[in-house]
Design an enzyme around this catalytic site. Structure first.
Site, PDB file in Angstrom:
ATOM      1  N   ASN A  40      -4.648   5.698  -1.095  1.00 26.00           N
ATOM      2  CA  ASN A  40      -4.163   5.740   0.283  1.00 26.00           C
ATOM      3  C   ASN A  40      -3.529   7.078   0.631  1.00 26.00           C
ATOM      4  OD1 ASN A  40      -5.114   3.247   0.782  1.00 26.00           O
ATOM      5  ND2 ASN A  40      -3.154   2.194   0.689  1.00 26.00           N
ATOM      6  N   HIS A  45      -2.200  -3.118  -6.720  1.00 22.64           N
ATOM      7  CA  HIS A  45      -2.761  -2.763  -5.420  1.00 22.64           C
ATOM      8  C   HIS A  45      -4.273  -2.931  -5.426  1.00 22.64           C
ATOM      9  CE1 HIS A  45      -3.771   0.297  -2.144  1.00 22.64           C
ATOM     10  NE2 HIS A  45      -3.292  -0.775  -1.564  1.00 22.64           N
ATOM     11  N   SER A  85       0.823  -1.212   0.000  1.00 25.20           N
ATOM     12  CA  SER A  85       0.000   0.000   0.000  1.00 25.20           C
ATOM     13  C   SER A  85       0.853   1.256   0.000  1.00 25.20           C
ATOM     14  CB  SER A  85      -0.866   0.044   1.254  1.00 25.20           C
ATOM     15  OG  SER A  85      -1.589  -1.131   1.406  1.00 25.20           O
TER      16      SER A  85
HETATM   17  N1  LIG Z   1      -5.465  -4.401   4.839  1.00 31.82           N
HETATM   18  C1  LIG Z   1      -5.769  -3.639   3.812  1.00 31.82           C
HETATM   19  O1  LIG Z   1      -6.823  -3.002   3.820  1.00 31.82           O
HETATM   20  C2  LIG Z   1      -4.854  -3.558   2.633  1.00 31.82           C
HETATM   21  C3  LIG Z   1      -5.357  -3.034   1.419  1.00 31.82           C
HETATM   22  C4  LIG Z   1      -4.532  -3.045   0.294  1.00 31.82           C
HETATM   23  C5  LIG Z   1      -3.234  -3.504   0.400  1.00 31.82           C
HETATM   24  N2  LIG Z   1      -2.762  -3.980   1.594  1.00 31.82           N
HETATM   25  C6  LIG Z   1      -1.392  -4.500   1.623  1.00 31.82           C
HETATM   26  O2  LIG Z   1      -1.456  -5.907   1.540  1.00 31.82           O
HETATM   27  C7  LIG Z   1      -0.358  -6.474   2.223  1.00 31.82           C
HETATM   28  C8  LIG Z   1      -0.888  -7.476   3.252  1.00 31.82           C
HETATM   29  O3  LIG Z   1      -1.680  -6.795   4.228  1.00 31.82           O
HETATM   30  P1  LIG Z   1      -2.807  -7.529   5.060  1.00 31.82           P
HETATM   31  O4  LIG Z   1      -3.617  -6.463   5.672  1.00 31.82           O
HETATM   32  O5  LIG Z   1      -3.454  -8.551   4.224  1.00 31.82           O
HETATM   33  O6  LIG Z   1      -1.923  -8.236   6.200  1.00 31.82           O
HETATM   34  P2  LIG Z   1      -2.308  -9.434   7.179  1.00 31.82           P
HETATM   35  O7  LIG Z   1      -1.512  -9.244   8.383  1.00 31.82           O
HETATM   36  O8  LIG Z   1      -3.781  -9.551   7.301  1.00 31.82           O
HETATM   37  O9  LIG Z   1      -1.811 -10.745   6.377  1.00 31.82           O
HETATM   38  C9  LIG Z   1      -0.472 -11.003   6.081  1.00 31.82           C
HETATM   39  C10 LIG Z   1      -0.310 -12.513   5.876  1.00 31.82           C
HETATM   40  O10 LIG Z   1       0.999 -12.778   5.390  1.00 31.82           O
HETATM   41  C11 LIG Z   1       1.460 -13.981   5.991  1.00 31.82           C
HETATM   42  N3  LIG Z   1       2.918 -14.006   5.901  1.00 31.82           N
HETATM   43  C12 LIG Z   1       3.818 -13.338   6.637  1.00 31.82           C
HETATM   44  N4  LIG Z   1       5.058 -13.626   6.215  1.00 31.82           N
HETATM   45  C13 LIG Z   1       4.956 -14.501   5.195  1.00 31.82           C
HETATM   46  C14 LIG Z   1       5.882 -15.164   4.352  1.00 31.82           C
HETATM   47  N5  LIG Z   1       7.193 -14.975   4.493  1.00 31.82           N
HETATM   48  N6  LIG Z   1       5.431 -16.025   3.413  1.00 31.82           N
HETATM   49  C15 LIG Z   1       4.105 -16.229   3.277  1.00 31.82           C
HETATM   50  N7  LIG Z   1       3.179 -15.604   4.027  1.00 31.82           N
HETATM   51  C16 LIG Z   1       3.594 -14.746   4.979  1.00 31.82           C
HETATM   52  C17 LIG Z   1       0.917 -13.908   7.405  1.00 31.82           C
HETATM   53  O11 LIG Z   1       0.847 -15.193   7.980  1.00 31.82           O
HETATM   54  C18 LIG Z   1      -0.485 -13.292   7.174  1.00 31.82           C
HETATM   55  O12 LIG Z   1      -1.465 -14.290   6.968  1.00 31.82           O
HETATM   56  C19 LIG Z   1       0.420  -5.332   2.835  1.00 31.82           C
HETATM   57  O13 LIG Z   1       1.462  -4.992   1.969  1.00 31.82           O
HETATM   58  C20 LIG Z   1      -0.620  -4.231   2.887  1.00 31.82           C
HETATM   59  O14 LIG Z   1      -0.061  -2.966   2.874  1.00 31.82           O
HETATM   60  C21 LIG Z   1      -3.552  -4.037   2.692  1.00 31.82           C
END
Ligand SMILES: NC(=O)c1ccc[n+]([C@@H]2O[C@H](COP(=O)([O-])OP(=O)(O)OC[C@H]3O[C@@H](n4cnc5c(N)ncnc54)[C@H](O)[C@@H]3O)[C@@H](O)[C@H]2O)c1
Length: 596
Positions: free
Chosen positions: A192, A142, A121
């Site tokens: 964002n 994204h 993000s």
């Molecule tokens: N939450 C949102 O609203 C949102 C929206 C758009 C983009 N993003 C982006 O998406 C990405 C993920 O965010 P999220 O909110 O889904 O996080 P989250 O914490 O919900 O999920 C992350 C997942 O990654 C897994 N993980 C960690 N290390 C790992 C590895 N080495 N190999 C495989 N899996 C691994 C964890 O077990 C977890 O299930 C981030 O870069 C975030 O900025 C988030």
């Protein structure tokens, strides 16, 4: 010919990853879904099945389609399973070093032609790409939360991403039924960059007890038509993720203080209050991962009789003024059964207001929303006067005269002399300090702000502005009156912009700055906010409707009172106002409204 993607890998099956898996699998693409451990894999699988089961329950997905969807997903622990996919998209936590290590591994494991994408993000796609030997095949894709629902995808190209890869990914987005905007690699991209300053500001309001969580969220939902309030949205995003995004944006985006994460966020993350995913954030949820809010110790007690406890009895209401707001407010009170005394500055004005109220009530009759007897009864409750003396025995006065402090102060001084003891005196000001008006009387405890929104008969929100001198009894009375009018009253402190304008206008101003910096076009920015965040209008559409002059005046007030450098009005906004481009009302603002 665009490249065919028959299988993709998704790494990380948390909030975003599980949704991204669903998007691909729904569109007939095989997915290798990878997590870091068996436990995390099971949680990821549960995220996906939970979401598809809800879609089936809501009738949005047939059971057979759900089964077909799930059969396309191959759940695996470890990256090795990704050796033969065409594209990998990563959705692991928002840490640069983690993502860089992951991309170096993916570079080693995946076929040379595989495209490597990040769902980051806020981190630099360029910095992630240089951890591989193929930076020209690295791109940002994204998605927005929830990925299966939100239509927008921001495609982020770096200076080295090949044009072919960009075109292939754009074609893939179209196949997924998404609308993409392609942009350069800048902190927060479009949505964002415009969203997180607002979210952080809302958290700061909550932290400083400016208003309750329910009131902050209700204000933005009902005042701006947003699909969720900012604190509920923080819970959906995940507070840990939101913290990392803010922190990165602060460091990458010129150290704008508005992106420095509010201290409360860090405390909540440390305490394990991560939002929906952990079952508790700003709100409490039925269980981890559930969207259902359950009552907790902060939940206000149910509305109804309890709300009216300690409230003064209000039967007769005076409304002072003859403009749009006064007219709407007279109608609202009369329809709700109050006896209304309308005071204007002359019989001619009274006749005009009376006509306007009649026209509006008649519209209600034509639309079938109001019966003729109810219309007649409402009109029968209003008396028309040109002298404040007729307000001697009202229980509440709502002032809606011109937005000039000297005029309002003089009026309140007169009301102080005329009105009976125990009256509640309310101002509808949208930008002046309520305390200034209150101190023009000898009864500041009885003075409160009642900020109605335009058009008052339609808009469900009223901001109840409590000054440091407003009594609890007055506030409770104001709440009870709003409830009796069928409006949601949100209580906030007496600060420039109250809740809605203080949160809304800096975001609009930021959009103008983004346009000014030529990062994106007005169309793409509007698209991004509508399709990525579910806003009813994009910022430029809204600015043209509100009026650029009005927007500039509000932004100036906010800047002057709060002295926040980031609130300084965008020069482009000033120039457009100077040029007379004020929006729809002059035929031209950010867009030309004369050519249709
Ligand atoms: N939450 C949102 O609203 C949102 C929206 C758009 C983009 N993003 C982006 O998406 C990405 C993920 O965010 P999220 O909110 O889904 O996080 P989250 O914490 O919900 O999920 C992350 C997942 O990654 C897994 N993980 C960690 N290390 C790992 C590895 N080495 N190999 C495989 N899996 C691994 C964890 O077990 C977890 O299930 C981030 O870069 C975030 O900025 C988030």
């Amino acid at each position: 010919m665009a490249r065919e993607f028959t299988s993709v890998g998704v790494v990380g099956l948390g909030t975003m990853g599980a949704g991204i898996v669903e998007v691909f699998a729904r569109n007939g693409i095989d997915v290798v879904a990878v997590e870091i451990s068996a436990g995390a894999l099971e949680r990821g699988r549960a995220n996906l099945t939970g979401s598809t089961d809800r879609a089936v329950a809501r009738g949005k997905l047939a059971e057979a389609d759900r089964d077909a969807l799930l059969s396309r997903v191959d759940f695996q622990v470890g990256l090795d399973a990704l050796h033969s996919v065409d594209l990998v998209i990563e959705a692991v936590p928002e840490h640069l070093d983690l993502k860089q290590r992951l991309f170096a591994e993916l570079d080693r494991i995946c076929r040379p032609e595989t495209i490597l994408a990040t769902n980051t993000s806020s981190l630099s796609v360029t910095e992630i790409s240089v951890a591989t030997g193929r930076p020209n095949q690295v791109i940002g894709i994204h998605f927005f939360n929830p990925a299966p629902v939100m239509k927008l995808v921001e495609v982020v190209r770096t200076v080295v991403t090949s044009a072919e890869v960009v075109a292939d990914v754009e074609a893939l987005c179209a196949r997924l039924g998404k609308v993409d905007v392609t942009i350069n690699d800048r902190a927060g991209f479009i949505a964002n960059a415009l969203l997180f300053g607002y979210l952080n500001h809302a958290v700061a309001m909550y932290e400083s007890h400016y208003a309750t969580r329910e009131d902050i969220d209700a204000a933005m939902k009902l005042g701006c038509g947003l699909p969720m309030g900012p604190l509920a949205l923080m819970d959906l995003i995940g507070l840990d993720t939101a913290y990392e995004i803010l922190d990165t944006m602060y460091r990458r985006g010129g150290r704008d203080r508005r992106h420095a994460p509010v201290p409360l966020l860090k405390q909540m993350v440390t305490a394990g209050l991560l939002g929906r995913k952990s079952g508790r954030g700003f709100y409490t949820y039925e269980r981890p991962g559930s969207p259902k809010v359950v009552p907790d110790e902060r939940t206000p007690t149910a509305a109804g009789p309890a709300l009216a406890d300690g409230a003064r009895a209000i039967a007769k209401v005076g409304v002072v003024g003859s403009g749009t707001m006064a007219t709407g407010i007279i109608e609202v009170f009369a329809k709700a059964g109050y006896e209304v005394v309308s005071v204007t500055r002359g019989a001619e004005k009274s006749a005009k207001v009376c006509e306007a109220v009649k026209t509006s009530l008649n519209k209600g009759v034509v639309r079938g929303k109001l019966s003729e007897p109810d219309r007649d009864a409402a009109l029968g409750r209003v008396t028309w006067s040109a002298t404040l003396d007729h307000l001697a025995d009202v229980d509440l006065v709502v002032e809606a005269v011109i937005e000039e402090l000297s005029v309002k102060k003089a009026l309140f001084a007169s009301l102080d002399e005329i009105c009976k003891p125990g009256v509640v005196l309310a101002t509808t000001t949208s930008s002046l300090p309520v305390i200034d008006v209150a101190m023009a009387t000898h009864r500041p405890a009885d003075v409160v702000g009642l900020h109605f929104f335009n058009p008052a008969p339609v808009m469900p929100l009223v901001e109840i502005v409590r000054t440091i001198r407003t009594s609890e009894e007055t506030t409770v009375t104001a709440r009870a009156v709003c409830a009796a009018l069928g409006k949601t009253g949100v209580v906030c402190a007496d600060r420039s912009g109250f809740v809605v304008n203080a949160l809304l206008f800096p975001y609009l101003n930021d959009a103008v700055r983004m346009l000014e910096a030529s990062y994106s076009t007005a169309d793409d920015i509007d698209h991004a906010m509508k399709l990525g965040c579910g806003y009813p209008m994009g910022p430029f559409e809204l600015l043209d409707v509100v009026g650029l002059d009005v927007s500039l005046a509000i932004q100036r007030e906010l800047y002057l009172e709060l002295r926040e450098p980031g609130f300084a009005p965008a020069p482009l906004l000033e120039h457009l106002v100077t040029a007379g481009y004020l929006g729809r009302k002059t035929g031209r603002g950010f867009r030309d409204h004369t050519r249709r």
